[in-house]
Write a protein that holds these residues in place. Structure first.
Motif, mmCIF file in Angstrom:
data_model
loop_
_atom_site.group_PDB
_atom_site.id
_atom_site.type_symbol
_atom_site.label_atom_id
_atom_site.label_comp_id
_atom_site.label_asym_id
_atom_site.label_seq_id
_atom_site.Cartn_x
_atom_site.Cartn_y
_atom_site.Cartn_z
ATOM 1 N N ARG A 54 0.816 -1.224 0.000
ATOM 2 C CA ARG A 54 0.000 0.000 0.000
ATOM 3 C C ARG A 54 0.849 1.273 0.000
ATOM 4 N N ILE A 57 1.760 2.220 -3.706
ATOM 5 C CA ILE A 57 0.694 2.510 -4.667
ATOM 6 C C ILE A 57 0.533 4.022 -4.832
ATOM 7 N N GLY A 59 -1.872 6.900 -5.452
ATOM 8 C CA GLY A 59 -3.317 7.129 -5.377
ATOM 9 C C GLY A 59 -3.630 8.261 -4.413
ATOM 10 N N LYS A 79 -5.888 3.125 -1.154
ATOM 11 C CA LYS A 79 -4.745 2.240 -1.390
ATOM 12 C C LYS A 79 -4.766 0.992 -0.490
ATOM 13 N N ARG A 84 -10.099 -2.742 -4.764
ATOM 14 C CA ARG A 84 -9.543 -3.052 -6.077
ATOM 15 C C ARG A 84 -8.515 -1.978 -6.459
ATOM 16 N N GLY A 85 -7.337 -2.411 -6.872
ATOM 17 C CA GLY A 85 -6.287 -1.464 -7.226
ATOM 18 C C GLY A 85 -5.429 -1.046 -6.057
ATOM 19 N N ARG A 88 -1.033 -4.879 -2.141
ATOM 20 C CA ARG A 88 -1.238 -6.262 -1.705
ATOM 21 C C ARG A 88 -0.688 -6.454 -0.299
#
Length: 208
Positions: A54, A57, A59, A79, A84-85, A88
């Motif tokens: 996270r 990412i 965002g 995030k 979704r998106g 992980r």
């Protein structure tokens, strides 16, 4: 253990070779084989797998919705792994899978693998395997003469010969290795082992 020597036409010559019982006639050590194969396969892994977490990412950092009153769970970032998106959770990171084994254990494993093949009568000794030029057709004719066309075969040569390697490179289920790079995985993975006559002494020097 005495075995006959074949020529490249599949016919027995007048020569015979004695395969040392200390290599081809021992009681196989299954655990040593397991460890050696495990190390071989682990060492083949690149370990370059990676997924974004996270923090990696890109965002918005805006709070998605108000903290209370929605009747649903709290959510503070787009995030988050639950969206979704999002990043992980506990994803794979680059790592090195390699590990070391005792040299003596590896010798035991290779002797055990060769002994297993010897018990199955899966070892053949070839008089010589030398090509002047790379020729896949010539190598295929050797396989046909030895009746190994449909078998998974490992050829063990004494000295490195690029022409032999290149000739076998495009033949399915056929692999050529030099005696000093013989490993447990290749031995067990093959249905038949074809050892060049000049490779027999090299194997004995390494594994004894």
């Amino acid at each position: 253990m005495e075995t006959k020597v074949l020529d490249t036409k599949g016919k027995a010559t007048s020569d015979k070779v004695t395969l040392a019982d200390s290599i081809y006639g021992i009681e196989p050590n299954d655990h040593a084989i397991y460890l050696d194969v495990k190390q071989y396969l682990a060492n083949q892994r690149q370990g370059t797998h990676k997924s974004k977490e996270r923090s990696e990412i890109v965002g918005s950092t805006r709070k998605i919705k108000k903290q209370k009153g929605t009747g649903t769970a709290r959510a503070g970032s787009i995030k988050s792994p639950i969206f979704r998106g999002g990043g992980r959770a506990f994803g794979p990171r680059p790592r090195n899978y390699r590990f070391d084994l005792n040299v003596k254990l590896k010798r035991v494993a290779r002797r055990s693998a060769l002994s297993l093949k010897a018990k199955e009568n899966s070892i053949m000794v070839l008089d010589g395997l030398k090509f002047d030029t790379p020729k896949t057709k010539t190598f295929k004719s050797v396989l046909t003469a030895l009746k190994l066309d449909s078998e998974k075969v490992l050829f063990v040569v004494g000295n490195e010969n690029d022409n032999v390697y290149l000739s076998a490179k495009n033949i399915k289920n056929t692999k050529v290795v030099s005696a000093d790079s013989l490993n447990t995985y290749d031995v067990l993975n093959a249905k038949k082992i074809v050892i060049a006559k000049d490779a027999v002494n090299v194997i004995e020097k390494i594994l004894n």
